[in-house]
Design an enzyme around this catalytic site. Structure first.
Site, PDB file in Angstrom:
ATOM      1  N   GLY A 227       0.836  -1.203   0.000  1.00 57.00           N
ATOM      2  CA  GLY A 227       0.000   0.000   0.000  1.00 57.00           C
ATOM      3  C   GLY A 227       0.869   1.250   0.000  1.00 57.00           C
ATOM      4  O   GLY A 227       2.098   1.188  -0.159  1.00 57.00           O
ATOM      5  N   PHE A 228       0.228   2.379   0.183  1.00 62.45           N
ATOM      6  CA  PHE A 228       0.930   3.672   0.124  1.00 62.45           C
ATOM      7  C   PHE A 228       2.020   3.762   1.206  1.00 62.45           C
ATOM      8  O   PHE A 228       3.232   3.790   0.901  1.00 62.45           O
ATOM      9  CB  PHE A 228      -0.113   4.791   0.256  1.00 62.45           C
ATOM     10  CG  PHE A 228       0.425   6.129   0.644  1.00 62.45           C
ATOM     11  CD1 PHE A 228       1.566   6.656   0.032  1.00 62.45           C
ATOM     12  CD2 PHE A 228      -0.215   6.891   1.626  1.00 62.45           C
ATOM     13  CE1 PHE A 228       2.054   7.910   0.405  1.00 62.45           C
ATOM     14  CE2 PHE A 228       0.262   8.139   1.992  1.00 62.45           C
ATOM     15  CZ  PHE A 228       1.406   8.645   1.387  1.00 62.45           C
ATOM     16  N   ILE A 229       1.635   3.788   2.467  1.00 62.90           N
ATOM     17  CA  ILE A 229       2.628   3.962   3.530  1.00 62.90           C
ATOM     18  C   ILE A 229       3.512   2.719   3.619  1.00 62.90           C
ATOM     19  O   ILE A 229       4.740   2.809   3.769  1.00 62.90           O
ATOM     20  CB  ILE A 229       1.938   4.241   4.886  1.00 62.90           C
ATOM     21  CG1 ILE A 229       1.066   5.505   4.794  1.00 62.90           C
ATOM     22  CG2 ILE A 229       2.979   4.398   5.999  1.00 62.90           C
ATOM     23  CD1 ILE A 229       0.172   5.752   6.005  1.00 62.90           C
TER      24      ILE A 229
ATOM     25  N   TYR B  62     -15.055   3.804  10.231  1.00 65.98           N
ATOM     26  CA  TYR B  62     -13.593   3.671  10.129  1.00 65.98           C
ATOM     27  C   TYR B  62     -12.927   4.092  11.443  1.00 65.98           C
ATOM     28  O   TYR B  62     -12.102   3.368  12.006  1.00 65.98           O
ATOM     29  CB  TYR B  62     -13.071   4.527   8.971  1.00 65.98           C
ATOM     30  CG  TYR B  62     -11.552   4.652   8.959  1.00 65.98           C
ATOM     31  CD1 TYR B  62     -10.752   3.580   8.598  1.00 65.98           C
ATOM     32  CD2 TYR B  62     -10.934   5.853   9.325  1.00 65.98           C
ATOM     33  CE1 TYR B  62      -9.366   3.691   8.600  1.00 65.98           C
ATOM     34  CE2 TYR B  62      -9.557   5.972   9.332  1.00 65.98           C
ATOM     35  CZ  TYR B  62      -8.770   4.894   8.963  1.00 65.98           C
ATOM     36  OH  TYR B  62      -7.398   4.995   8.982  1.00 65.98           O
TER      37      TYR B  62
ATOM     38  N   LYS C   2     -10.721   1.795  14.178  1.00 67.44           N
ATOM     39  CA  LYS C   2      -9.333   2.039  14.618  1.00 67.44           C
ATOM     40  C   LYS C   2      -9.270   2.162  16.136  1.00 67.44           C
ATOM     41  O   LYS C   2      -8.356   1.644  16.776  1.00 67.44           O
ATOM     42  CB  LYS C   2      -8.785   3.306  13.945  1.00 67.44           C
ATOM     43  CG  LYS C   2      -8.483   3.121  12.465  1.00 67.44           C
ATOM     44  CD  LYS C   2      -7.306   2.166  12.257  1.00 67.44           C
ATOM     45  CE  LYS C   2      -6.949   1.988  10.801  1.00 67.44           C
ATOM     46  NZ  LYS C   2      -5.862   1.020  10.577  1.00 67.44           N
TER      47      LYS C   2
END
Ligand code: NAD
Length: 318
Positions: free
Chosen positions: A11-13, A153, A157
């Site tokens: 993914g991105f990170i 979301y 978390k």
């Protein structure tokens, strides 16, 4: 520690983190499900291909973080888990709250349990600034109650944090860090996120759609700073459960962001306003004193410089 299981590594990170680990000679096993949410699988395949090209030693396993048998196999031969896999995105979480809960809560519990069984000393996972909602006084401190999430979301978390913190009672010597990332941007940012979406649109000479009147504030944090924060927490977080804000600590309004993007692109920006979507919070603003004191971490990349890195990437990638 040198041998890592990185979930969400394409993914991105995750792809930035894996590059940093592999560049310093660590061993990396990635687990990722390559799902097409919240953005197309093709981008994850591109990240995978470029990681494999630059670091042939990287191991990539395609699978889901909620798979218990897989988790038990994945931890074998590793020293620690850097758990970034998750379903990201506030707005899409209203369309599939059950899946967000399963991946983000059960997935975290599953990998943490596997780490506990394997006798790992450290577990680190991606949480989010969204846990603070609109009710937390700003700048937000990690010890704020964070009990009024504005989206499924955010709730997932915060739930993952609470489950992890309770699980640590069984292994109190284990170090478990929940890193609350504040709006991360940089090259390879998820395509649906504001900075990449806006910059692409501006460079195409089209108007951007801004939610609200532009007074909404966000604490934008460059991915290179986030990666340094992850590495610092992996080394230095204390025994037990500990949450850390990783943010710039310097929020800007969307109007200020547009001015900075206009400078970074050299273009005038035309704005179309739209209503603020469900779940978006009014402001994010990190108090980063805990990460500074305990991890020796401070963000280094200012917004103007960070935006240039994204503009360059967009121009290079086409
Ligand atoms: N980008 C941000 O601004 C930001 C802010 C706060 C928190 N986070 C959190 O940081 C983490 C990484 O975010 P990102 O922006 O890189 O998002 P991303 O979507 O690019 O990365 C998440 C990765 O997890 C993988 N994944 C999703 N569900 C999975 C599953 N069931 N099993 C295995 N892999 C799965 C995805 O395929 C993806 O590659 C996420 O947990 C996200 O919630 C991100």
């Amino acid at each position: 520690m040198k041998r890592w299981l990185v979930s969400g590594g394409v993914g991105f990170i995750g792809s930035h983190l894996c590059r940093a680990l592999l560049s310093r000679g660590d061993t990396v096993r990635i687990v990722d499900d390559f799902s097409n949410a919240p953005y197309p699988t093709a981008l994850k395949r591109t990240n995978e291909a470029s990681l494999r090209r630059d670091f042939p030693s990287v191991e990539v396993v395609e699978g889901c973080v909620t798979d218990r048998a897989l988790a038990a196999r994945l931890v074998e031969g590793t020293d620690g888990i850097l758990h970034l896999a998750g379903l990201a995105g506030v707005r899409p979480s209203f369309a599939d709250p059950a899946r967000y809960s399963a991946v983000n809560v059960e997935g975290t519990a599953n990998l943490l349990e596997a780490a506990q069984r394997a006798g790992h000393e450290m577990f680190l996972f991606a949480s989010s600034s969204s846990v603070y909602g609109n009710a937390t006084p700003l700048p937000a401190l990690e010890d704020a109650p964070a009990i009024v999430p504005e989206s499924p979301y955010a709730a997932s978390k915060r739930s993952a944090e609470l489950v992890a913190s309770a699980m640590l009672r069984k292994t109190p010597k284990m170090r478990c860090a929940a890193l609350r990332f504040f709006t991360v941007y940089g090259p390879r940012q998820r395509p649906e996120m504001a900075i990449t979406l806006f910059l692409r649109t501006i460079l195409e000479g089209k108007p951007i759609t801004m939610f609200g009147d532009g007074s909404m504030r966000r604490d934008f944090t460059h991915v290179a700073d986030i990666v340094r924060g992850i590495l610092a927490a992996a080394d230095l977080s204390p025994p037990g459960f500990r949450a850390y804000n990783l943010g710039s600590g310097a929020p800007v309004t969307l109007n200020e962001l547009v001015t900075a993007m206009s400078k970074a692109t050299g273009r005038e920006v035309e704005i179309v306003h739209a209503p603020v979507p469900l779940g978006d919070v009014d402001a994010t603003f990190a108090d980063i004193s805990r990460a500074k004191t305990e991890l020796g971490w401070s963000p280094r990349i200012k917004l103007a410089e960070g935006l240039e890195s994204v503009v360059e990437w967009i121009k290079d990638e086409g």
